[in-house]
Design an enzyme around this catalytic site. Structure first.
Site, PDB file in Angstrom:
ATOM      1  N   ASP A   1       2.270   1.991   3.413  1.00  0.00           N
ATOM      2  CA  ASP A   1       3.270   1.086   3.999  1.00  0.00           C
ATOM      3  C   ASP A   1       4.688   1.580   3.759  1.00  0.00           C
ATOM      4  O   ASP A   1       5.587   1.268   4.527  1.00  0.00           O
ATOM      5  CB  ASP A   1       3.229  -0.315   3.358  1.00  0.00           C
ATOM      6  CG  ASP A   1       1.860  -0.931   3.331  1.00  0.00           C
ATOM      7  OD1 ASP A   1       1.034  -0.581   4.191  1.00  0.00           O
ATOM      8  OD2 ASP A   1       1.617  -1.770   2.425  1.00  0.00           O
ATOM      9  N   HIS A  33       0.873  -1.180   0.000  1.00  0.00           N
ATOM     10  CA  HIS A  33       0.000   0.000   0.000  1.00  0.00           C
ATOM     11  C   HIS A  33       0.907   1.226   0.000  1.00  0.00           C
ATOM     12  O   HIS A  33       2.010   1.177   0.546  1.00  0.00           O
ATOM     13  CB  HIS A  33      -0.818   0.126   1.278  1.00  0.00           C
ATOM     14  CG  HIS A  33      -1.696  -1.032   1.642  1.00  0.00           C
ATOM     15  ND1 HIS A  33      -1.237  -2.148   2.275  1.00  0.00           N
ATOM     16  CD2 HIS A  33      -3.032  -1.197   1.507  1.00  0.00           C
ATOM     17  CE1 HIS A  33      -2.257  -2.975   2.497  1.00  0.00           C
ATOM     18  NE2 HIS A  33      -3.356  -2.421   2.041  1.00  0.00           N
ATOM     19  N   ASP A  84      -5.166 -13.397   9.790  1.00  0.00           N
ATOM     20  CA  ASP A  84      -4.044 -13.322   8.838  1.00  0.00           C
ATOM     21  C   ASP A  84      -2.860 -14.194   9.234  1.00  0.00           C
ATOM     22  O   ASP A  84      -1.721 -13.733   9.300  1.00  0.00           O
ATOM     23  CB  ASP A  84      -3.574 -11.869   8.674  1.00  0.00           C
ATOM     24  CG  ASP A  84      -4.563 -11.013   7.896  1.00  0.00           C
ATOM     25  OD1 ASP A  84      -5.392 -11.576   7.160  1.00  0.00           O
ATOM     26  OD2 ASP A  84      -4.502  -9.778   8.026  1.00  0.00           O
TER      27      ASP A  84
HETATM   28  C1  XLS Z   1      -7.487  -6.604   4.695  1.00  0.00           C
HETATM   29  C2  XLS Z   1      -7.023  -6.885   3.358  1.00  0.00           C
HETATM   30  C3  XLS Z   1      -5.870  -6.004   2.905  1.00  0.00           C
HETATM   31  C4  XLS Z   1      -5.740  -6.056   1.414  1.00  0.00           C
HETATM   32  C5  XLS Z   1      -4.922  -4.953   0.839  1.00  0.00           C
HETATM   33  O1  XLS Z   1      -8.170  -7.387   5.316  1.00  0.00           O
HETATM   34  O2  XLS Z   1      -6.691  -8.229   3.262  1.00  0.00           O
HETATM   35  O3  XLS Z   1      -4.699  -6.373   3.542  1.00  0.00           O
HETATM   36  O4  XLS Z   1      -5.230  -7.251   0.990  1.00  0.00           O
HETATM   37  O5  XLS Z   1      -5.472  -3.715   1.081  1.00  0.00           O
HETATM   38 NI    NI Z   2      -7.426  -9.508   4.960  1.00  0.00          NI
END
Ligand code: XLS
Ligand code: NI
Ligand code: NI
Length: 444
Positions: free
Chosen positions: A111, A108, A316
């Site tokens: 980032d 992003h 994640d």
């Molecule tokens: C959030 C999303 C984000 C996207 C990119 O849950 O997974 O990380 O992949 O903006």
């Molecule tokens: Ni995500």
């Protein structure tokens, strides 16, 4: 490259060299056990099939902080001057990409560089790092799978970006997207992602959903046209997610997003970026979401992570569940593999995985889990047993009246006429038999 920030070729991950394949019996935590990049499977190398990408935000920005505690990870690229830190972070990131052997990365805007106090500073800082990226890409051969705009962290986006009820905020979001597309073309990106961020709502009492969805369509068409005008020839991705941060996210799941893409006339340019953890949040499996996208001809890319079966949020985690990656790779291989897309590790090491080497170990786990998925899925597909069972299950539509029905040649009266005398036999679905076969492929 502006020399004032650049400290030269500092090594950040000291004591760790390039990660190599050592095979399943290796006891080296810093070696691949199953991912052998050069190994050929169905005509392509593992590296070419899997097209791994590293997520800049999780690997180099997420410092272990959670709502209950501050950062737990020490980043050697941290520096009191935020631009110096951004330069050092870029160097550290490319050192990591090359040591782990990832052909791609994703980021992003937020980032990679501090956003500064105004638009000029935002663009100046961003471009400064983009130029470093260009140099490091050329030096290492690592490529940009996709970038994206962070349209959800800044408080100005608390009511959404493209779907914000305030036109001025929508316009500010456009500036960010324009800049991100410019940077994408400069870096030769193969894709560009739109994850919904805060495109959704918390309460219908204050939301005109129809109007917001229409704004999003208009906004995406404008972004698409701009990208094409400046020479972006890659794929645009919508990344479905059902909730978090909004209560109701507009891009709920693959099916919802496909409906939106078609309704808005975006299907020539847009595909889906499917994330495993978002699938599970939507009450689906990873494979289901991939299959829905594939069936619509819109499977673009994958955010490779894994959720927690008991938790209702986007944890994640790095993928470790081979069963899920086998199912995923079945769909990906059957749909012809990736073209512009790849497997982006939208995954973070845990707050308490605090050693520097844990970043490598986490990715090794992810690479190996998908390598196993690829190897086993290819075996299942090439043996043909499962496909034969599937074909047999639908064989009554292959000829005669069944085939006429599929071609739309029958009227309801004709179909009902056949139904009058057609024998109503029970045919087993053989689910447990297939699942037991899959176990044989996995562990036999
Ligand atoms: C959030 C999303 C984000 C996207 C990119 O849950 O997974 O990380 O992949 O903006
Ligand atoms: Ni995500
Ligand atoms: Ni994601």
């Amino acid at each position: 490259m502006s020399a004032q920030y650049f400290t030269g070729d500092q090594e950040f991950f000291t004591g760790i060299g390039a990660i190599r394949f050592e095979g399943p019996r290796s006891d080296n935590p810093l070696a691949f056990k199953f991912y052998d990049p050069a190994k050929k499977i169905a005509g392509k190398t593992m590296k070419e099939h899997l097209r791994f990408a590293i997520a800049y935000w999780h690997s180099f920005c997420a410092d272990g902080a959670d709502p209950f505690g501050r950062a737990s990870h020490d980043f050697p690229w941290n520096h009191a001057n935020p631009m110096t830190a951004a330069h050092l972070k870029a160097q550290a990131a490319f050192e990591f990409f090359t040591k782990i052997g990832a052909p791609y990365y994703c980021f992003h805007d937020a980032d990679v560089a501090p956003e500064g106090d105004n638009v000029d500073e935002y663009q100046k800082n961003y471009w400064e790092i983009a130029r470093i990226f260009r140099t490091l890409q050329d030096k290492t051969g690592v490529k940009l799978l996709w970038n994206t705009a962070n349209l959800f962290s800044h408080p100005r986006y608390m009511n959404g970006a493209a779907t914000n009820p305030d036109f001025n905020v929508v316009a500010r979001a456009a500036l960010q997207i324009q800049t991100c597309l410019d940077v994408n073309v400069f870096l030769g990106g193969e894709g560009y992602t739109f994850w919904g961020g805060r495109e959704g709502y918390m309460s219908l009492w204050n939301t005109d959903m129809k109007r917001e969805a229409a704004h999003m369509g208009t906004f995406l068409r404008m972004a698409r046209d701009y990208g094409r005008r400046i020479g972006f020839s890659g794929a645009y991705y919508i990344e479905p997610k059902p909730m978090e941060p909004s209560k109701h996210q507009y891009d709920y799941d693959a099916a919802t997003s496909i409906g939106f893409i078609k309704e808005q006339g975006l299907e020539k340019d847009f595909r889906l970026n499917i994330e495993n953890n978002h699938a599970t949040l939507a009450g689906h499996t990873f494979a289901h979401e991939l299959q829905v996208a594939s069936d619509a001809g819109l499977l673009g890319s994958v955010d490779a992570n894994q959720g927690d079966a008991q938790n209702g949020w986007d944890t994640d985690e790095f993928p470790c569940d081979v069963y899920q990656t086998v199912e995923a790779m079945m769909v990906i291989l059957r749909s012809g593999g990736f073209t512009t897309g790849g497997l982006n590790f939208d995954a973070k090491r845990r707050r308490n995985s605090t050693d520097m080497e844990d970043l490598f170990i986490a990715h090794i786990l992810g690479f190996d889990t998908f390598a196993l998925g690829l190897t086993l899925a290819d075996r299942i597909i090439s043996d043909g047993v499962v496909d034969d069972l599937l074909a047999k299950r639908y064989s009554s539509f292959d000829s005669g009246s069944g085939a006429d029905f599929e071609k739309g040649k029958l009227t309801l009266e004709q179909l009902a006429g056949i139904g009058k005398t057609a024998p109503q036999t029970k045919t087993s679905g053989k689910q447990e038999y297939i699942q037991s076969l899959v176990n044989q492929y996995l562990f036999g």
